[in-house]
Write a protein that holds these residues in place. Structure first.
Motif, PDB file in Angstrom:
ATOM      1  N   ALA A   2       0.651  -1.172  -0.078  1.00 56.11           N
ATOM      2  CA  ALA A   2      -0.277   0.077   0.024  1.00 56.11           C
ATOM      3  C   ALA A   2       0.913   1.162  -0.105  1.00 56.11           C
ATOM      4  O   ALA A   2       1.847   1.300   0.640  1.00 56.11           O
ATOM      5  CB  ALA A   2      -0.888  -0.158   1.195  1.00 56.11           C
ATOM      6  N   ARG A   3       0.399   2.185  -0.689  1.00 52.99           N
ATOM      7  CA  ARG A   3       1.154   3.586  -0.833  1.00 52.99           C
ATOM      8  C   ARG A   3       0.226   4.739  -0.305  1.00 52.99           C
ATOM      9  O   ARG A   3      -1.072   4.501  -0.217  1.00 52.99           O
ATOM     10  CB  ARG A   3       1.575   3.696  -2.105  1.00 52.99           C
ATOM     11  CG  ARG A   3       2.588   2.634  -2.748  1.00 52.99           C
ATOM     12  CD  ARG A   3       2.987   3.043  -4.221  1.00 52.99           C
ATOM     13  NE  ARG A   3       3.723   4.268  -4.232  1.00 52.99           N
ATOM     14  CZ  ARG A   3       4.492   4.681  -5.325  1.00 52.99           C
ATOM     15  NH1 ARG A   3       4.413   4.072  -6.604  1.00 52.99           N
ATOM     16  NH2 ARG A   3       5.450   5.853  -5.258  1.00 52.99           N
ATOM     17  N   TYR A   5      -0.641   8.520  -1.184  1.00 52.33           N
ATOM     18  CA  TYR A   5      -0.781   9.630  -2.042  1.00 52.33           C
ATOM     19  C   TYR A   5      -1.218  10.948  -1.475  1.00 52.33           C
ATOM     20  O   TYR A   5      -2.138  10.716  -0.577  1.00 52.33           O
ATOM     21  CB  TYR A   5      -1.338   9.231  -3.302  1.00 52.33           C
ATOM     22  CG  TYR A   5      -1.064   8.156  -4.108  1.00 52.33           C
ATOM     23  CD1 TYR A   5       0.254   7.991  -4.988  1.00 52.33           C
ATOM     24  CD2 TYR A   5      -1.516   6.797  -3.937  1.00 52.33           C
ATOM     25  CE1 TYR A   5       0.583   7.001  -5.716  1.00 52.33           C
ATOM     26  CE2 TYR A   5      -0.962   5.651  -4.670  1.00 52.33           C
ATOM     27  CZ  TYR A   5       0.200   5.653  -5.560  1.00 52.33           C
ATOM     28  OH  TYR A   5       0.692   4.665  -6.034  1.00 52.33           O
ATOM     29  N   LYS A  53      -6.330   9.236  -9.450  1.00 59.22           N
ATOM     30  CA  LYS A  53      -7.125   7.889  -9.257  1.00 59.22           C
ATOM     31  C   LYS A  53      -6.701   6.935 -10.032  1.00 59.22           C
ATOM     32  O   LYS A  53      -7.083   6.019  -9.496  1.00 59.22           O
ATOM     33  CB  LYS A  53      -8.558   8.752 -10.254  1.00 59.22           C
ATOM     34  CG  LYS A  53      -9.490   9.648  -9.256  1.00 59.22           C
ATOM     35  CD  LYS A  53     -10.170   9.043  -8.174  1.00 59.22           C
ATOM     36  CE  LYS A  53     -11.451   8.378  -8.613  1.00 59.22           C
ATOM     37  NZ  LYS A  53     -12.608   8.870  -9.206  1.00 59.22           N
ATOM     38  N   GLU A  54      -6.270   6.797 -11.229  1.00 63.85           N
ATOM     39  CA  GLU A  54      -5.640   5.852 -11.992  1.00 63.85           C
ATOM     40  C   GLU A  54      -4.682   5.194 -11.114  1.00 63.85           C
ATOM     41  O   GLU A  54      -4.427   3.956 -11.094  1.00 63.85           O
ATOM     42  CB  GLU A  54      -5.094   6.421 -13.444  1.00 63.85           C
ATOM     43  CG  GLU A  54      -6.306   6.642 -14.162  1.00 63.85           C
ATOM     44  CD  GLU A  54      -5.804   7.358 -15.344  1.00 63.85           C
ATOM     45  OE1 GLU A  54      -4.364   7.635 -15.521  1.00 63.85           O
ATOM     46  OE2 GLU A  54      -6.411   7.633 -16.515  1.00 63.85           O
ATOM     47  N   ALA A  55      -3.774   5.916 -10.206  1.00 57.75           N
ATOM     48  CA  ALA A  55      -2.908   5.243  -9.599  1.00 57.75           C
ATOM     49  C   ALA A  55      -3.219   4.511  -8.176  1.00 57.75           C
ATOM     50  O   ALA A  55      -2.670   3.594  -7.721  1.00 57.75           O
ATOM     51  CB  ALA A  55      -1.756   6.270  -8.978  1.00 57.75           C
ATOM     52  N   LEU A  56      -4.388   4.983  -7.787  1.00 57.40           N
ATOM     53  CA  LEU A  56      -4.981   4.506  -6.419  1.00 57.40           C
ATOM     54  C   LEU A  56      -5.236   2.974  -6.550  1.00 57.40           C
ATOM     55  O   LEU A  56      -5.831   2.543  -7.589  1.00 57.40           O
ATOM     56  CB  LEU A  56      -6.170   5.109  -5.970  1.00 57.40           C
ATOM     57  CG  LEU A  56      -5.981   6.464  -5.333  1.00 57.40           C
ATOM     58  CD1 LEU A  56      -7.328   6.927  -4.938  1.00 57.40           C
ATOM     59  CD2 LEU A  56      -5.026   6.253  -4.016  1.00 57.40           C
ATOM     60  N   GLU A  57      -4.880   2.220  -5.558  1.00 56.61           N
ATOM     61  CA  GLU A  57      -5.145   0.697  -5.433  1.00 56.61           C
ATOM     62  C   GLU A  57      -5.866   0.389  -4.295  1.00 56.61           C
ATOM     63  O   GLU A  57      -5.777   1.199  -3.279  1.00 56.61           O
ATOM     64  CB  GLU A  57      -3.989  -0.048  -6.031  1.00 56.61           C
ATOM     65  CG  GLU A  57      -3.565   0.085  -7.273  1.00 56.61           C
ATOM     66  CD  GLU A  57      -2.227  -0.721  -7.531  1.00 56.61           C
ATOM     67  OE1 GLU A  57      -1.586  -1.315  -6.734  1.00 56.61           O
ATOM     68  OE2 GLU A  57      -1.788  -0.750  -8.567  1.00 56.61           O
ATOM     69  N   GLN A  58      -6.190  -0.881  -4.334  1.00 53.51           N
ATOM     70  CA  GLN A  58      -6.802  -1.431  -2.683  1.00 53.51           C
ATOM     71  C   GLN A  58      -5.721  -1.121  -1.583  1.00 53.51           C
ATOM     72  O   GLN A  58      -4.632  -1.585  -1.885  1.00 53.51           O
ATOM     73  CB  GLN A  58      -7.159  -2.881  -3.060  1.00 53.51           C
ATOM     74  CG  GLN A  58      -7.719  -3.442  -1.946  1.00 53.51           C
ATOM     75  CD  GLN A  58      -9.238  -3.353  -1.695  1.00 53.51           C
ATOM     76  OE1 GLN A  58      -9.966  -3.196  -2.890  1.00 53.51           O
ATOM     77  NE2 GLN A  58      -9.865  -3.534  -0.474  1.00 53.51           N
ATOM     78  N   ASP A  60      -4.502   1.630  -0.620  1.00 52.74           N
ATOM     79  CA  ASP A  60      -3.784   2.915  -0.526  1.00 52.74           C
ATOM     80  C   ASP A  60      -4.411   3.900   0.306  1.00 52.74           C
ATOM     81  O   ASP A  60      -5.708   3.408   0.633  1.00 52.74           O
ATOM     82  CB  ASP A  60      -3.728   3.300  -2.068  1.00 52.74           C
ATOM     83  CG  ASP A  60      -2.638   2.418  -2.829  1.00 52.74           C
ATOM     84  OD1 ASP A  60      -1.810   1.820  -2.092  1.00 52.74           O
ATOM     85  OD2 ASP A  60      -2.724   2.634  -3.842  1.00 52.74           O
ATOM     86  N   ARG A  88     -12.988   1.572  -5.191  1.00 55.32           N
ATOM     87  CA  ARG A  88     -11.197   1.288  -5.224  1.00 55.32           C
ATOM     88  C   ARG A  88     -10.763   0.741  -4.011  1.00 55.32           C
ATOM     89  O   ARG A  88      -9.593   0.355  -4.017  1.00 55.32           O
ATOM     90  CB  ARG A  88     -10.516   2.501  -5.675  1.00 55.32           C
ATOM     91  CG  ARG A  88     -10.993   2.986  -6.970  1.00 55.32           C
ATOM     92  CD  ARG A  88     -10.555   4.425  -7.086  1.00 55.32           C
ATOM     93  NE  ARG A  88     -10.910   5.010  -8.732  1.00 55.32           N
ATOM     94  CZ  ARG A  88     -10.556   4.742  -9.784  1.00 55.32           C
ATOM     95  NH1 ARG A  88      -9.532   4.153 -10.024  1.00 55.32           N
ATOM     96  NH2 ARG A  88     -11.248   5.290 -10.831  1.00 55.32           N
ATOM     97  N   ALA A  90      -9.581   2.223  -1.219  1.00 55.39           N
ATOM     98  CA  ALA A  90      -8.551   3.118  -0.512  1.00 55.39           C
ATOM     99  C   ALA A  90      -9.217   3.928   0.554  1.00 55.39           C
ATOM    100  O   ALA A  90     -10.437   3.925   0.533  1.00 55.39           O
ATOM    101  CB  ALA A  90      -7.964   4.141  -1.807  1.00 55.39           C
TER     102      ALA A  90
END
Length: 204
Positions: A2-3, A5, A53-58, A60, A88, A90
């Motif tokens: 997880a990151r 942002y 939004k495109e970068a967001l993953e589960q 994050d 998503r 996040a």
């Protein structure tokens, strides 16, 4: 893995992003993970918002300094909020409003629920304020009209040389541009006067 942002926004190119960027970095967001737009908050058609939004993953986390950095419309904010948190998967953290923190490890499902309730409440307050503003504007306009105040741009009066200039134009002695120049008005204003004359059946 997880990151975390960050997202920052100002409405114009003249405004400064530094205060938001500092707050995001202080929270622990890496500079390369901060997305920033210089664009109006009227909608979400912003390049960096879309990229974020495109970068967001589960799993994050998205961090913003204040809820209005999302945008101006609470209806659209709620829609985006639900897309990020529900679709998503996040989390969202709003630094200026600790209750808007949906990280599950913080308060479990309660954090998500509280965030949703607070956002709905903010949306309701914003809607009531908009309706109140519109009502006050309508009441102010009605009161002004009752006092005889006229709204709108005053109608441009025709100069004393209009009739002779109009005749010279209709007789083909001068062009529309020359006629407008003589009368010191725009060509569109001269055309409007001609149309009004035709509508009234004015004689040459």
């Amino acid at each position: 893995m997880a990151r975390t942002y960050g997202y920052a926004r100002v409405s114009t190119r003249e405004q400064n992003l530094d205060r938001q960027m500092d707050a995001l970095r202080e929270f622990g967001v890496a500079r390369e993970d901060i997305f920033a737009d210089k664009a109006s908050g009227k909608d979400f058609e912003r390049p960096q918002w879309i990229a974020m939004k495109e970068a967001l993953e589960q799993g994050d986390v998205l961090v913003v300094k204040s809820i209005d950095r999302f945008g101006r419309s609470y209806e659209e904010i709620i829609e985006q909020w639900r897309d990020i948190t529900k679709v998503r998967g996040a989390a969202v953290v709003v630094l200026d409003m600790p209750l808007l923190d949906t990280r599950r490890e913080r308060d479990g499902i309660t954090g998500v629920l509280i965030g949703d309730i607070v956002l709905q409440l903010l949306s309701y307050v914003a809607q009531v304020e908009r309706e109140s503003i519109h009502q006050r504007q309508a009441e102010g306009i009605a009161a002004a009209k009752a006092r005889g105040v006229k709204f709108g741009r005053p109608k441009k009066r025709r100069p004393g040389t209009y009739k002779s200039t109009r005749k010279a134009y209709l007789d083909g002695h001068i062009t529309r541009s020359e006629a407008a120049s003589r009368l010191k008005v725009s060509i569109s204003t001269f055309d409007k006067w001609l149309r009004e004359d035709r509508a009234k059946g004015a004689s040459e």
